[in-house]
Every structure is written in structure tokens, then in C-alpha cells.
Design an enzyme around this catalytic site. Structure first.
Site, mmCIF file in Angstrom:
data_model
loop_
_atom_site.group_PDB
_atom_site.id
_atom_site.type_symbol
_atom_site.label_atom_id
_atom_site.label_comp_id
_atom_site.label_asym_id
_atom_site.label_seq_id
_atom_site.Cartn_x
_atom_site.Cartn_y
_atom_site.Cartn_z
ATOM 1 N N VAL A 112 21.381 -81.397 34.323
ATOM 2 C CA VAL A 112 20.089 -81.579 33.666
ATOM 3 C C VAL A 112 19.277 -80.300 33.674
ATOM 4 C CG1 VAL A 112 17.897 -82.841 33.739
ATOM 5 C CG2 VAL A 112 20.035 -84.038 34.207
ATOM 6 N N LYS A 166 20.035 -74.839 45.066
ATOM 7 C CA LYS A 166 20.497 -75.092 46.429
ATOM 8 C C LYS A 166 21.550 -74.082 46.844
ATOM 9 C CE LYS A 166 22.458 -78.772 49.320
ATOM 10 N NZ LYS A 166 22.933 -80.181 49.332
ATOM 11 N N GLU A 196 9.471 -89.431 31.475
ATOM 12 C CA GLU A 196 10.136 -90.000 30.297
ATOM 13 C C GLU A 196 11.650 -90.006 30.456
ATOM 14 O OE1 GLU A 196 11.028 -91.874 27.498
ATOM 15 O OE2 GLU A 196 9.102 -91.155 26.724
ATOM 16 N N VAL A 199 14.267 -92.805 32.447
ATOM 17 C CA VAL A 199 14.762 -94.089 31.945
ATOM 18 C C VAL A 199 15.429 -93.886 30.591
ATOM 19 C CG1 VAL A 199 14.139 -96.417 31.202
ATOM 20 C CG2 VAL A 199 12.962 -95.382 33.149
ATOM 21 N N GLY A 248 33.902 -88.600 33.173
ATOM 22 C CA GLY A 248 32.633 -88.116 33.690
ATOM 23 C C GLY A 248 31.488 -89.100 33.530
ATOM 24 N N GLU A 250 30.474 -91.396 38.655
ATOM 25 C CA GLU A 250 30.605 -90.425 39.731
ATOM 26 C C GLU A 250 31.827 -90.768 40.580
ATOM 27 O OE1 GLU A 250 28.709 -87.836 40.038
ATOM 28 O OE2 GLU A 250 27.197 -88.363 38.538
ATOM 29 N N ASP A 298 21.125 -98.085 39.820
ATOM 30 C CA ASP A 298 20.612 -97.227 38.752
ATOM 31 C C ASP A 298 19.726 -98.025 37.800
ATOM 32 O OD1 ASP A 298 20.975 -94.520 37.190
ATOM 33 O OD2 ASP A 298 21.360 -96.092 35.722
ATOM 34 N N LYS A 304 15.385 -98.197 37.132
ATOM 35 C CA LYS A 304 14.828 -98.039 35.788
ATOM 36 C C LYS A 304 13.983 -99.228 35.362
ATOM 37 C CE LYS A 304 18.644 -95.034 34.387
ATOM 38 N NZ LYS A 304 19.900 -94.954 33.618
ATOM 39 N N GLY A 342 23.363 -87.872 29.647
ATOM 40 C CA GLY A 342 23.934 -86.693 29.005
ATOM 41 C C GLY A 342 23.001 -85.513 29.118
#
Length: 410
Positions: free
Chosen positions: A12, A43, A126, A129, A184, A187, A198, A202, A299
Site C-alpha cells: 500500500v 521498518k 476511506e 473499507v 496472493g 496470506e 477482516d 470493516k 489491491g
């Protein structure tokens, strides 16, 4: 010149960087001024993904803080900590933070929104979700005072992909899960997807926007798809139902309640046709009837686009510091359920439905057991696997039933 800070440079974070740099001229035109990405906090500096980045990349928090007088921070690291501490730090300085971190927003959103309000800034989520679907700012903007009675949706692309493959291509749960990892979509540890976490994060965020209050964790049931058996999907398909993992919340006249759980949808339900990794969200209310939002749920490009547009939306729009209380009473979202038993459980199940005054509408045979359509919405009390049915049950396919005289007195 606007100075931008980016925390995280994974899928992301790199997407945000690329979106800002490739559309820099258009973004600057909308903002009315130039901007510069001053620094990126990562990191692990050893990862090669930052080799071609034309800005300062650091692993040191203190150095990152001192590199610029930031005007906005994009947080793209995920999880609760250190994301919560980083976000709080900037909001307390009056610096807006934009995130895609659904777990952080769901668990700490009330605190972070309060910090933003107290310090005269905003917390944008934004992209937390449904990835590329602009649902959050639609609720904040165009639908700010629209009464909502129910929000529901397919909020996890991984599970929707798996269920789509199981239904349409008659594949096993294990086979589809393996492929989802290879592609992909899932996970290496797919627990958050398969166990409904998840989608649970949301729907809690959506509930806050729709009903004006952050929900308590206890008010939201969570059930994933890991216990679904392949033959349950097959029976539902024979009848004409599509199995989906549905997240929903509604106002029952006294309180807001919600759930994430597998459910069967009849063909006339709009969300039944949301396939693959796509997400779909339905808003219902007396003034809007039903609005449906469909699009990519995840994505790199879709999520990064949402983060950038989220920032532009807040820069161009005056948002009330508190979300309007606009909930209206909604009806119980389903009145039928599909219950599954093995052949050995049949007599015991008949006794159970009689004892609990549950009406059996139809029963359908499978070599591993039976599926019963029941009129009770008390599926949570059932000792057998039971899934809600949404939509018009009378439109189901006419398939082989195994009605028994034993049901005549129910």
C-alpha cells in the site's frame, strides 16, 4: 509547498508513493499548490523495494519526525502498534493522518477521531473499507444526513473469491484456499480472512458512519467460513442460493446490532452477483430504498487511489466534527435459514425442531446429509450448522426434496 510524510513502504505504501508521483500535476492543480514527499519511514531499510525512491528513506522514528514540517501523514503499516502511537503523535500536533488500516480504525477509531477533533484536524480512513470503493466519504459527504436502517456487504475479497470458486466451479474448500494463497489473495496465515476478522473490522467502521456511534465489540457476532463443509455449498447451489460471507449492521429500534457470518442469498439479492475478489456494499433506508456500491476490495492501486482521494476530499470539503445521528428502525434482515444435518442426526434434529416450534419449509437430500429450510431466524440457537437466507425463498429452484410425514405435525 505541502510536505508529505509516508509511514510504511509495503504494497500500500509504495502504491501511495507511485500514485502521488505519477499524478503529481493533477493533484497539485486540485490542491492549488505544489507538494513534496519529504520522507518515508520503513521498518527494514535493507529491502530493495525503496532503491529507486527519490526521497529520504529512514528506519529511525526520531529522524523521520525531524526531517520536515509535515502537512499530512499517510500511514500504511497496518496493525495496532506502532501505528496507533504514530497516528496519535501527528493528530495531537494538528497534522491530518490518512490510513488504510482497518484494524486500527475499528479498535481505536473513537480515540483517534477524538484526538483529531480536539486538535482541529482530521483522521481519514476511506481506504480501510472495501479498498477502491468510495463508501466512507459518500457517507460523510453526499449521504451525511440520509437515514440508514441497514448496511450490509461482502467486505472480504479472499473469502468471496473462495466461495465463488466453490460454487461456480465445484471445487473443494482446501483446493481453493491453496490457490488463493498462490494468487496472493490470501496470506500465508489466512486467519483474519477465514475467521471473519477482516470483515468484522470493516462492518464496525461502516456502522459508525451509518449510525453515528462506535459499536461495542460485544454487539457484533463474528463467524467465518472455516467450518463450512463442501456439501453445504453444493446443497445451497442446487436450491439456487449463493453462499457469501456477509457483514451487516442495523438499528432494531433500541440499539444497533450487527454480525459477520456466512449466509445464503437468493438470486434476486443484488449482492448474490458480486463475484470473485470484488466487494459490494448495500445501504438501505426509507429515503433511498437501496444503494449498492461495488468495486475492487483490495489491491495496491485501488487502495492507494482511495488514500490519495481521501486526502483530496478532506482538503476540499468541510466535514462536521461529529457524524450525524441519522439511524432509523430497520426490520429483522432475514426470516428463513438453511440448516444442515447428517443422516445420523435426522431423528435428533426432528425432535429439536418440534421442541422449539421451528417450521420446516423444505428439505433437500445430499449423500452426506440434508439441508432444511426453516422459518425460524433463531439460527444462533441451533445445535446444527445453520445459515441465514436473504431474499425471496419462494424463488428457489425446484429440486428433489425429501419431505417426510414426520414434518406434518410441526
Amino acid at each position: 509547498m505541502l510536505q508529505i510524510g509516508l509511514i510504511g513502504y509495503g504494497t500500500v505504501g509504495s502504491g501511495v508513493y507511485e500514485r502521488l508521483t505519477t499524478t503529481k500535476e493533477a493533484v497539485q492543480q486540485l490542491l492549488g499548490q505544489e507538494f513534496e514527499i519529504k520522507a518515508i519511514l520503513v521498518k527494514d531499510r535493507q529491502k530493495k523495494r525503496t532503491e529507486n525512491v527519490e526521497t529520504v528513506v529512514t528506519t529511525e522514528w526520531q529522524e523521520f519526525c525531524e526531517l520536515a514540517q509535515y502537512d499530512v501523514i499517510f500511514e500504511a503499516i497496518g496493525g495496532i502498534e506502532p501505528a496507533f502511537s504514530y497516528t496519535t503523535h501527528w493528530l495531537e500536533k494538528g497534522i491530518p493522518v490518512i490510513t488504510a488500516n482497518k484494524k486500527l480504525v475499528a479498535e481505536k477509531g473513537a480515540e483517534l477521531e477524538k484526538a483529531a477533533e480536539v486538535n482541529g484536524t482530521y483522521y481519514g480512513y476511506e481506504a480501510a473499507v472495501a479498498g477502491g470503493v468510495p463508501i466512507i466519504n459518500a457517507l460523510k459527504g453526499n449521504l451525511a444526513t440520509t437515514p440508514i436502517s441497514r448496511v450490509s456487504g461482502i467486505l472480504n475479497g479472499t473469502t468471496n473469491y473462495m466461495l465463488t470458486e466453490m460454487i461456480e466451479n465445484h471445487r473443494s474448500f482446501a483446493d481453493v484456499l491453496f490457490e488463493a494463497k498462490e494468487l496472493g489473495y490470501a496470506e500465508a496465515d489466512p486467519t483474519d480472512d477465514l475467521e471473519g476478522f477482516d470483515a468484522w473490522y470493516k462492518i464496525r467502521i461502516l456502522s459508525r458512519l451509518c449510525f453515528g456511534e462506535w459499536p461495542t465489540v460485544e454487539a457484533y457476532l463474528r463467524q467465518g467460513i472455516s467450518e463450512i463443509e463442501d456439501w453445504h455449498v453444493e446443497v445451497g447451489e442446487k436450491i439456487g442460493f449463493k453462499l457469501k460471507l456477509i457483514g451487516e449492521a442495523w438499528y432494531d429500534g433500541e440499539k444497533v446490532v450487527g454480525a459477520v457470518r456466512p449466509a445464503f442469498l437468493s438470486q434476486n439479492e443484488p449482492l448474490a452477483n458480486v463475484r470473485g475478489v470484488t466487494n459490494g456494499i448495500s445501504l438501505e433506508g426509507s429515503t433511498i430504498n437501496q444503494l449498492l456500491f461495488i468495486g475492487p476490495g483490495a489491491g495496491k492501486e485501488a487502495t492507494a487511489n482511495s488514500m490519495v482521494e481521501d486526502y483530496l476530499f478532506h482538503q476540499r470539503t468541510t466535514i462536521l466534527s461529529s457524524i450525524a445521528l441519522r439511524k432509523e428502525k430497520g426490520e429483522e434482515p432475514f426470516s428463513h435459514a438453511l440448516l444442515f444435518i447428517t443422516h445420523l442426526e435426522r431423528e435428533q434434529a426432528i425432535a429439536w425442531v418440534k421442541e422449539h416450534h421451528v417450521s420446516v419449509i423444505d428439505t433437500y437430500s445430499h449423500h452426506e446429509g440434508e439441508g432444511w429450510i426453516i422459518t425460524s431466524s433463531r439460527g444462533e440457537d441451533s445445535p446444527y450448522p445453520t445459515y441465514p437466507i436473504y431474499g425471496n425463498v419462494s424463488n428457489r429452484k425446484q429440486v428433489e426434496a425429501v419431505h417426510s410425514a414426520q414434518f406434518g405435525s410441526l
